[in-house]
Design a protein around this motif. Structure first.
Motif, PDB file in Angstrom:
ATOM      1  N   GLY A 241      31.656  37.092  49.171  1.00  0.00           N
ATOM      2  CA  GLY A 241      30.983  36.690  47.942  1.00  0.00           C
ATOM      3  C   GLY A 241      29.643  37.349  47.730  1.00  0.00           C
ATOM      4  O   GLY A 241      29.500  38.571  47.861  1.00  0.00           O
ATOM      5  N   LEU A 242      28.620  36.543  47.440  1.00  0.00           N
ATOM      6  CA  LEU A 242      27.291  37.046  47.103  1.00  0.00           C
ATOM      7  C   LEU A 242      26.299  36.713  48.205  1.00  0.00           C
ATOM      8  O   LEU A 242      26.380  35.673  48.851  1.00  0.00           O
ATOM      9  N   GLN A 243      25.337  37.632  48.374  1.00  0.00           N
ATOM     10  CA  GLN A 243      24.251  37.415  49.319  1.00  0.00           C
ATOM     11  C   GLN A 243      22.948  37.540  48.539  1.00  0.00           C
ATOM     12  O   GLN A 243      22.737  38.524  47.819  1.00  0.00           O
ATOM     13  N   VAL A 244      22.083  36.532  48.639  1.00  0.00           N
ATOM     14  CA  VAL A 244      20.854  36.495  47.856  1.00  0.00           C
ATOM     15  C   VAL A 244      19.669  36.351  48.788  1.00  0.00           C
ATOM     16  O   VAL A 244      19.651  35.480  49.667  1.00  0.00           O
ATOM     17  N   GLU A 245      18.659  37.202  48.582  1.00  0.00           N
ATOM     18  CA  GLU A 245      17.445  37.176  49.394  1.00  0.00           C
ATOM     19  C   GLU A 245      16.259  37.532  48.509  1.00  0.00           C
ATOM     20  O   GLU A 245      16.425  38.167  47.452  1.00  0.00           O
ATOM     21  N   PRO A 246      15.049  37.137  48.905  1.00  0.00           N
ATOM     22  CA  PRO A 246      13.860  37.529  48.133  1.00  0.00           C
ATOM     23  C   PRO A 246      13.719  39.038  48.079  1.00  0.00           C
ATOM     24  O   PRO A 246      14.200  39.757  48.968  1.00  0.00           O
TER      25      PRO A 246
ATOM     26  N   MET B 274      43.256  35.470  40.743  1.00  0.00           N
ATOM     27  CA  MET B 274      43.448  34.994  42.114  1.00  0.00           C
ATOM     28  C   MET B 274      43.446  36.154  43.108  1.00  0.00           C
ATOM     29  O   MET B 274      42.909  36.037  44.212  1.00  0.00           O
ATOM     30  N   ARG B 275      44.039  37.293  42.707  1.00  0.00           N
ATOM     31  CA  ARG B 275      44.048  38.466  43.581  1.00  0.00           C
ATOM     32  C   ARG B 275      42.634  38.982  43.816  1.00  0.00           C
ATOM     33  O   ARG B 275      42.242  39.293  44.953  1.00  0.00           O
ATOM     34  N   ASN B 276      41.832  39.059  42.749  1.00  0.00           N
ATOM     35  CA  ASN B 276      40.471  39.583  42.878  1.00  0.00           C
ATOM     36  C   ASN B 276      39.606  38.690  43.759  1.00  0.00           C
ATOM     37  O   ASN B 276      38.789  39.186  44.544  1.00  0.00           O
ATOM     38  N   PHE B 277      39.775  37.380  43.632  1.00  0.00           N
ATOM     39  CA  PHE B 277      39.020  36.479  44.493  1.00  0.00           C
ATOM     40  C   PHE B 277      39.420  36.670  45.951  1.00  0.00           C
ATOM     41  O   PHE B 277      38.577  36.677  46.857  1.00  0.00           O
ATOM     42  N   ALA B 278      40.718  36.814  46.191  1.00  0.00           N
ATOM     43  CA  ALA B 278      41.194  36.992  47.563  1.00  0.00           C
ATOM     44  C   ALA B 278      40.648  38.283  48.174  1.00  0.00           C
ATOM     45  O   ALA B 278      40.327  38.337  49.368  1.00  0.00           O
ATOM     46  N   LYS B 279      40.514  39.328  47.367  1.00  0.00           N
ATOM     47  CA  LYS B 279      40.045  40.621  47.851  1.00  0.00           C
ATOM     48  C   LYS B 279      38.600  40.584  48.332  1.00  0.00           C
ATOM     49  O   LYS B 279      38.202  41.383  49.188  1.00  0.00           O
ATOM     50  N   VAL B 280      37.801  39.662  47.787  1.00  0.00           N
ATOM     51  CA  VAL B 280      36.401  39.570  48.236  1.00  0.00           C
ATOM     52  C   VAL B 280      36.203  38.408  49.198  1.00  0.00           C
ATOM     53  O   VAL B 280      35.080  37.943  49.422  1.00  0.00           O
ATOM     54  N   GLY B 281      37.307  37.903  49.759  1.00  0.00           N
ATOM     55  CA  GLY B 281      37.215  36.854  50.758  1.00  0.00           C
ATOM     56  C   GLY B 281      37.024  35.462  50.196  1.00  0.00           C
ATOM     57  O   GLY B 281      36.490  34.584  50.880  1.00  0.00           O
TER      58      GLY B 281
ATOM     59  N   PRO C  94      25.149  40.804  32.413  1.00  0.00           N
ATOM     60  CA  PRO C  94      26.036  41.850  31.905  1.00  0.00           C
ATOM     61  C   PRO C  94      27.310  41.943  32.717  1.00  0.00           C
ATOM     62  O   PRO C  94      27.418  41.375  33.815  1.00  0.00           O
ATOM     63  N   SER C  95      28.267  42.648  32.183  1.00  0.00           N
ATOM     64  CA  SER C  95      29.518  42.875  32.897  1.00  0.00           C
ATOM     65  C   SER C  95      29.238  43.606  34.199  1.00  0.00           C
ATOM     66  O   SER C  95      28.471  44.574  34.243  1.00  0.00           O
ATOM     67  N   GLY C  96      29.822  43.128  35.301  1.00  0.00           N
ATOM     68  CA  GLY C  96      29.623  43.757  36.600  1.00  0.00           C
ATOM     69  C   GLY C  96      28.457  43.207  37.388  1.00  0.00           C
ATOM     70  O   GLY C  96      28.153  43.706  38.475  1.00  0.00           O
ATOM     71  N   SER C  97      27.801  42.155  36.892  1.00  0.00           N
ATOM     72  CA  SER C  97      26.631  41.619  37.594  1.00  0.00           C
ATOM     73  C   SER C  97      27.006  40.597  38.657  1.00  0.00           C
ATOM     74  O   SER C  97      26.144  40.135  39.405  1.00  0.00           O
ATOM     75  N   GLY C  98      28.291  40.196  38.721  1.00  0.00           N
ATOM     76  CA  GLY C  98      28.731  39.278  39.762  1.00  0.00           C
ATOM     77  C   GLY C  98      28.928  37.848  39.295  1.00  0.00           C
ATOM     78  O   GLY C  98      29.061  36.932  40.112  1.00  0.00           O
ATOM     79  N   LYS C  99      28.988  37.645  37.986  1.00  0.00           N
ATOM     80  CA  LYS C  99      29.097  36.282  37.442  1.00  0.00           C
ATOM     81  C   LYS C  99      30.386  35.591  37.862  1.00  0.00           C
ATOM     82  O   LYS C  99      30.376  34.430  38.275  1.00  0.00           O
ATOM     83  N   THR C 100      31.518  36.287  37.750  1.00  0.00           N
ATOM     84  CA  THR C 100      32.799  35.669  38.101  1.00  0.00           C
ATOM     85  C   THR C 100      32.872  35.375  39.598  1.00  0.00           C
ATOM     86  O   THR C 100      33.427  34.348  40.010  1.00  0.00           O
TER      87      THR C 100
END
Length: 473
Positions: free
Chosen positions: A461-466, A311-318, A275-281
């Motif tokens: 970016g994203l952090q994934v753990e069990p 490009m701005r949004n990517f830069a904002k999350v490092g 869904p929108s907001g799940s972190g796909k982009t």
């Protein structure tokens, strides 16, 4: 029976669905309603044949030689040079426009047959293009005479050893092939062009209606008119000489690589649904960035945001991509699908694969394309997209936006047959806020964990753990 000899047309995709091109020494008919692209296709074939060394006579019934050259050269056919070199002989058979035209006596094609014979003798041409038979037989002679004249014309082309291409207008997109009604038993090959209204857009297609003594692709195939002429999309996953690599590459997310037992397989198509907001982009950005940092060429197609905002949004999350694009390892292309057509997008994708030669491709998102076209148009786009990716042996990440799986109890993915791997990203509303999760639904040819993992969006970016893992504050 000896194998039929064919001449390649040079039209992208057309030689694939005809299994090699048009029949040599025989007649091919191109039919369709007004605006379907018959004249351009016939001119495109004429110029491509000439460049292959096949001298071609073009008989123009509807347009002057000057207009033909202007049209052809606008599309990059370089007709003016081919005429100058003697590879194409333009013959203007248009009727005078000054004053009324009076018709008397019986219709007769013998004068045209004699003209073609003389042109062939002088130029040494072995191909002829006639545009169009509809205009040639106008005013229309009686039915019995029309059949006789049409047969005589086609027969004369064959006696002269000419590979012939003729165009004719169709009364409708489906049903009778031409307004003449005489083509089916005379011509060896019949190509049908259509320019249908599909939803709120027009959709072009081509069909090999008939091909004597030759196998050919059945059914309609999407095509589009580009700045280089007609392009056809065969919608097949053709075999390449390069075998698929049994290697992996990192996704850019360490926790995800653990879920897939070492990363994505090369030459694989990965579909990310959520869904929108799940972190796909964000995931797509990490995929592209990781590839570019490894020195690979990556192309990112964004269909939901303008390039400056993306490009701005990517830069904002490092996840700054600016430096990687400047290095030449990353190319970011953004546009709204509503401003074009699925077929034109496929042309752009094909051009990007041929010119930029990326090893990784990101499409964010296919949902934007789905919403801008019909169900049939979207299905054809997806099959065409996967065909291009397979043909060039590339790896791709496709983003699809759906409703939350938790709330909707969603069924198996709609596009489950195309991708090699499917990654589900979701979230649930809890008292403390959103709880995001990630699950590998399938991964062909690879062991992987099917357990749901917790995911958080952090700086970088994203952090994934069990599940059960508690993120540090």
């Amino acid at each position: 029976m000896s194998a039929i000899q064919k001449l390649p047309t040079g039209v992208p995709g057309l030689d694939i669905i005809t299994y090699g091109g048009i029949p040599q020494g025989r007649t091919t008919l191109i039919t369709g309603k007004s605006g379907a692209g018959k004249s351009i296709l016939s001119l495109q074939i004429a110029c491509n044949l000439a460049r292959l060394g096949v001298k071609t006579v073009v008989l123009s019934i509807e347009e002057t030689a000057e207009d033909l050259i202007a049209t052809a050269d606008t599309l990059g056919f370089d007709l003016a040079s081919l005429v100058k070199q003697g590879q194409v002989v333009l013959t203007d058979l248009t009727r005078p426009m000054e004053g009324p035209t009076h018709v008397s006596g019986n219709f007769d094609v013998e004068g045209l047959v004699h003209l073609v014979s003389e042109l062939v003798k002088k130029s040494g041409a072995t191909a002829v293009v006639l545009d169009s038979a509809t205009a040639l037989f106008s005013p229309r002679p009686p039915e019995a005479h029309l059949r006789s004249h049409f047969f005589r014309l086609v027969s004369s082309f064959r006696q002269l050893g000419l590979t012939a291409v003729m165009t004719a207008e169709a009364p409708a997109d489906y049903g009778q092939l031409t307004t003449l009604g005489v083509e089916d038993f005379v011509c060896d090959t019949v190509l049908v062009l259509r320019n249908l209204v599909d939803g709120e857009r027009r959709r072009r297609s081509i069909e090999v209606h008939k091909y004597r003594r030759s196998a050919h692709y059945k059914g309609e195939y999407p095509c589009t008119m580009t700045l280089q002429g007609l392009t056809v999309f065969p919608l097949d996953a053709r075999h390449t000489e390069q075998p698929s690599e049994d290697t992996r590459f990192p996704s850019g997310v360490a926790g995800l690589d653990a879920m897939t037992r070492g990363g994505w397989l090369r030459d694989s198509i990965v579909l990310v649904r959520g869904p929108s907001g799940s972190g796909k982009t964000t995931l797509a950005g990490m995929y592209a960035r990781a590839g570019a940092l490894r020195g690979e060429r990556v192309i990112y197609y964004g269909f939901e945001e303008t390039k400056p905002i993306l490009m701005r949004n990517f830069a904002k999350v490092g996840l700054s991509l600016k430096e990687l694009e400047a290095s030449g390892h990353l190319k970011v292309e953004c546009r709204y699908p509503e401003a074009t057509s699925p077929e034109d997008l496929l042309v752009e994708l094909r051009s990007g694969l041929a010119n930029f030669k990326p090893s990784l491709i990101v499409v964010d998102s296919i949902s934007s394309i789905e919403h801008s076209t019909s169900e049939r148009g979207f299905r054809q786009f997806m099959v065409g997209l996967s065909s291009l990716i397979r043909e060039h042996s590339r790896s791709a990440l496709l983003i699809q936006t759906v409703g939350t799986f938790v709330e909707n109890d969603a069924a198996p993915p709609y596009l489950s047959t195309i991708p090699d791997a499917i990654l589900l990203m979701d979230y649930a509303r809890k008292e403390h806020g959103l709880e995001r999760t990630m699950t590998v639904l399938k991964m062909r040819g690879s062991e992987h964990t099917s357990a749901e993992h917790r995911m958080t969006i952090v700086s970088g970016g994203l952090q994934v753990e069990p599940l059960g893992w508690v993120p540090s504050k």
